[in-house]
Design a protein around this motif. Sequence first.
Motif, PDB file in Angstrom:
ATOM      1  N   ALA A   1      45.880  41.511  36.913  1.00  0.00           N
ATOM      2  CA  ALA A   1      44.484  41.056  36.795  1.00  0.00           C
ATOM      3  C   ALA A   1      43.800  41.081  38.162  1.00  0.00           C
ATOM      4  N   LEU A   2      44.518  40.635  39.189  1.00  0.00           N
ATOM      5  CA  LEU A   2      43.962  40.632  40.544  1.00  0.00           C
ATOM      6  C   LEU A   2      43.713  42.056  41.026  1.00  0.00           C
TER       7      LEU A   2
ATOM      8  N   ARG B   1      42.156  37.432  33.271  1.00  0.00           N
ATOM      9  CA  ARG B   1      41.490  38.714  33.541  1.00  0.00           C
ATOM     10  C   ARG B   1      39.975  38.537  33.677  1.00  0.00           C
ATOM     11  N   ARG B   2      39.401  37.763  32.759  1.00  0.00           N
ATOM     12  CA  ARG B   2      37.955  37.563  32.788  1.00  0.00           C
ATOM     13  C   ARG B   2      37.545  36.773  34.040  1.00  0.00           C
ATOM     14  N   ALA B   3      38.330  35.775  34.392  1.00  0.00           N
ATOM     15  CA  ALA B   3      38.021  34.964  35.582  1.00  0.00           C
ATOM     16  C   ALA B   3      38.063  35.835  36.842  1.00  0.00           C
TER      17      ALA B   3
ATOM     18  N   PHE C   1      34.639  27.786  41.901  1.00  0.00           N
ATOM     19  CA  PHE C   1      34.302  27.359  40.543  1.00  0.00           C
ATOM     20  C   PHE C   1      35.567  27.273  39.706  1.00  0.00           C
ATOM     21  N   GLU C   2      35.609  26.299  38.809  1.00  0.00           N
ATOM     22  CA  GLU C   2      36.685  26.244  37.821  1.00  0.00           C
ATOM     23  C   GLU C   2      36.211  26.964  36.562  1.00  0.00           C
ATOM     24  N   ALA C   3      37.050  27.844  36.028  1.00  0.00           N
ATOM     25  CA  ALA C   3      36.741  28.552  34.782  1.00  0.00           C
ATOM     26  C   ALA C   3      37.173  27.676  33.609  1.00  0.00           C
TER      27      ALA C   3
END
Length: 281
Positions: free
Chosen positions: A132-133, A96-98, A58-60
Motif C-alpha cells: 500500500a505504501l 490502501r485508501r488511507a 489525521f486519523e482515518a
Amino acid sequence: RAKKAGPGTVCFFEQADDKASRDRKALQADLEGAIARDELFLVFQPFLDLDGNRITGFEALLRWQHPQRGLIPPSEFIGIAEETGLIHEIGEWVIRRACMTLADWPVDIRVAVNFSAAQFHNAGILQTIVQALADARVEPHRLEIEITESMLLSKYGSAASILNALLQLGATVALDDFGTGFSSLTYLRKLPFSRIKIDQSFIRDMLVQPDCAAIVKSVISLARDLRIGVVAEGVETADQLEYLRQFNCDEVQGYLISRPVPADGVLALLDTKQVRATFAA
Ligand code: C2E
Ligand code: MG
Ligand code: MG
Ligand code: MG
C-alpha cells in the motif's frame, strides 16, 4: 433475567433476539458487497500540535453509506466484519485508501489507521502495508497504526512480532484508548509504541473529577519521561484544551478542533488559518 420473569417474557426476549440476529445477518450479507459497491469511505480527523498550533496529521475513520439504512458508524459493523473475517478485506481497503489519500497531503503530516485484533492473525498483513505504501509512493514513517490495549490482551504474541516488524519498516504505532484496558504499563515497557492516546473518557471527566485530572497529568508526564508522544482524544471544550496545554500535552484531537471530515475537506482544513488563530495560546 428473562427466565425469572416467566415463560411469556422468555418468549418475548427470544423474539427480540431473533429479530436482532436476523438484522445482524442481513447487515452481514450487505457488508460482503459493500467494498465492491463502493459504499465504504474514510473520514479524517486532525491531530493538533499544541507547541506549534498546527495540524500534524489525521486519523482515518471508517464509514459505511448503506443504500437503505443510511450512514452506519464503525461501532455497528466492525464487530460483524471481525466475526465473518471480512475485516481482512476491509482492513486492506482502509490501509490502501488511507495511503492513497495521504499522498495528496503536505509531506510533513501523517495518517493514522485503526487496526482490529483479527488483523494480527493475518500473516500477510505486513506485505499488505508495504504494498500500500509503495503503490501510493508514501514514506513508511508517515503511516501510524493505532491499536488498543484490549487487543494486546488476547493476541500479545502475534501483535508483538508484527509491531516490531512495522517499526523495522519505519512505520509508527500508537496505543489507542489508553487507560481503558489492563496492564497498560507492562505494554508500555515491553512494546515499542511511538505514542499513546489518552482515552476520551478521561478527557471528558477531567474538569469535574480532580482524580481524573491527576491521571491525565501523570500520563502526560509519563509519556514525556518515556520519550514518546501523547495525544488527548475527545477534546470538546476550550477549558479542556487549556488544561491539556498546562499539562504540556503534545497533541489534541476532538470536536473542538474539528469533526472528522471527508478526504476532500482535508486540504481546506490545513489551509484554514482559523485553525491556527483559534487555538493559539
Ligand atoms: P477510536 O479510534 O478511538 O476513534 C475515536 C472516535 O471518537 C471516533 O469515532 C471519533 O469520531 C470520535 N470522536 C472524535 N472526537 C470526538 C469528540 O470530541 N467527542 C466525542 N464524543 N467523540 C469524538 P468513530 O469514527 O465512530 O469510530 C469509533 C471506533 O471505531 C474508533 O475508535 C475505532 O476503534 C473504530 N474504527 C474506526 N475506523 C476503523 C477502521 O478503519 N478499522 C478498525 N478496525 N476500526 C475502526
Ligand atoms: Mg483510533
Ligand atoms: Mg480512541
Ligand atoms: Mg510538544
